[in-house]
Design a protein around this motif. Structure first.
Motif: not given
Lengths: 236, 252
Positions: B3-15, B49-61
């Motif tokens: 199984k290829p290795e997981t690079i990035l995982k986003a879970e239950d992003i709310h904003k 959503f994309l901007r939440c992945l590198n925290f240019l936008e801080i997700p709400t949770s």
């Protein structure tokens, strides 16, 4: 008529030149003081902390609202009083010492310059491209790095025209220190007028000298702006 | 097959912005070599959503994990702020408006991250930057300022700048939307070659051709949720939801 401007005891050339030297010194020493205060004021008013913001805005609002000559009197007399109080607290037998009019001039003009420069710098800061800041964040730069590497180098480009205006204003405001007995260009001109009773000649001379300084400043500023805009103007 | 290795995982992003909830719980996993296209009409929350992945936008949770380093966000507060810069330096980002530093030449733009963030020696960073600019076809533009470059050239510099950080994955935020139509191709070509190289990419885009032909997975966002998700061939051939069907019929 030219013997009036002769260099030496007979004419007023040397006195006027010495006055000019004081005026130029005063302006040149005031500039870094004013810029420093301007940066402080700009950072304070952009700060996330409310008290700091209030301090920044308070300073710029009050200083910009006072006539420069009043600021000068307050600094000259007030600072002189404080200085003597301090001296006597440290050594009760200290003789009263005079606060130097030059220092008073630097502080007062610097405070005024700082208040206006604070606004210029704040405006320049806010007109910087936010996207470029984000690009810095996105590669993992710290806030400090972003400030030093991205914002500060570009701040100059936006602030230069406004700061140039302030410099020219300040250069002319130095004439105010003649009222606290600093022997600047303005005061030496007045002395010359008093003695020779030739107001028109000497005031015209002073006009020409102030005006020449402003023109020279504008030429230098225009060159600085061209330099600051390298890579910007040469658009495709 | 491993199984290829997981690079990035986003879970239950709310904003939420104020009372407006833009993202209503989005989860996404990118494995090594994945090219994920995120589609959606404007206002669907795809850029956010994309901007939440590198925290240019801080997700709400929610929770973002990059290369084993995780940041959990509760009530708009990231739990381990110090990891944010670290995560950012592992994720390259390419913006719609390029966002090159206008006071630096193309070469300096590309060198900046390695020198300032990764503390690489100047000479080494310069060699790498020159190679990368060659890679995106700009060897003859290295010493020009952004204002002297066309939009397509600027975007290619921006891609080289992201690559210079040797990121685990690259985020693309509508990379061709600000370009004149005739310049779109040169940027897409570079992106395509990156995908062929096996780079992990997450791309918010309106380019259906790219989504269909280059990506390994398509995610369709609608009103802050994932409405549909899957391999592009299947999704475009038989859309399962009415919203996605309407979306592809409109953009064709």
């Amino acid at each position: 008529m030219f013997e009036l401007f002769a260099y030496g005891d007979a004419g007023w050339g040397d006195e006027i030149l010495r006055g000019l030297a004081i005026t130029v010194q005063l302006a040149i020493v005031t500039l870094p003081v004013g810029l420093f205060l301007g940066f402080l004021a700009a950072f304070a008013s952009l700060s996330g902390l409310r008290p700091l913001r209030a301090l920044g805005f308070g300073y710029t609002t009050i200083m910009r609202g006072l006539p420069e000559i009043l600021t000068l009197f307050v600094v000259y007399n007030g600072a002189g009083l404080l200085l003597n109080k301090g001296l006597r607290w440290w050594n009760p037998d200290a003789p009263p010492s005079d606060f130097s009019p030059f220092a008073a001039g630097v502080i007062a003009l610097g405070m005024v310059f700082g208040a206006f420069a604070g606004e210029v710098l704040r405006g320049a800061f806010q007109s910087l491209d936010k996207g470029q800041v984000e690009a810095g964040r996105a590669i993992g730069m710290t806030d400090r790095q972003i400030f030093r590497r991205i914002q500060l180098p570009q701040l100059w480009r936006f602030a230069l025209p406004g700061l140039g205006n302030l410099w020219i204003n300040m250069l002319k405001d130095t004439a105010l220190v003649s009222v606290i007995a600093l022997d600047d260009l303005m005061r030496m001109t007045k002395v010359a007028v008093g003695v020779t009773k030739q107001p028109f000649t000497f005031y015209l001379l002073a006009c020409l000298i102030y005006w020449a300084m402003c023109v020279l400043s504008e030429v230098v500023l225009a060159q600085m702006e061209r330099r600051a805009n390298r890579g910007i103007r040469r658009a495709v | 097959m491993t199984k290829p290795e997981t690079i990035l995982k986003a879970e239950d992003i709310h904003k939420s912005f104020g009372r407006l909830e833009v993202l209503k719980g989005i989860s996404l996993e990118a494995r090594n070599h994945d090219v994920i296209s995120i589609l959606g009409s404007s206002g669907s929350g795809k850029s956010t959503f994309l901007r939440c992945l590198n925290f240019l936008e801080i997700p709400t949770s929610g929770k973002v994990t990059v290369h084993g380093e995780e940041i959990l966000v509760k009530n708009g507060k990231p739990q381990n702020v110090r990891h944010i810069e670290d995560i950012r330096s592992r994720l390259g980002m390419v913006f719609q408006q390029f966002n090159l530093w206008t006071h630096r030449t193309a070469l300096e733009n590309v060198m900046e991250g390695p020198v300032q963030v990764k503390r690489e020696p100047n000479a080494e960073a310069r060699d790498k930057a020159e190679a990368l600019l060659k890679r995106v076809g700009l060897e003859d533009r290295m010493h020009m300022y952004p204002s002297q470059l066309s939009g397509g050239q600027q975007q290619r510099v921006a891609i080289a700048r992201a690559l210079a950080m040797e990121p685990d994955a690259i985020l693309f935020d509508e990379p061709t939307s600000a370009l004149d139509p005739e310049l779109v191709g040169e940027v897409l070509k570079v992106m395509q070659s990156l995908a062929a190289e096996g780079r992990t990419m997450i791309v918010v885009t309106h380019e259906m051709g790219f989504a269909r032909e280059v990506s390994s997975e398509v995610v369709f966002l609608h009103e802050g949720r994932i409405a549909e998700q899957g391999p592009p061939d299947e999704m475009f051939a038989n859309p399962k939801t009415e919203v996605f069907e309407r979306f592809i019929s409109k953009v064709k």
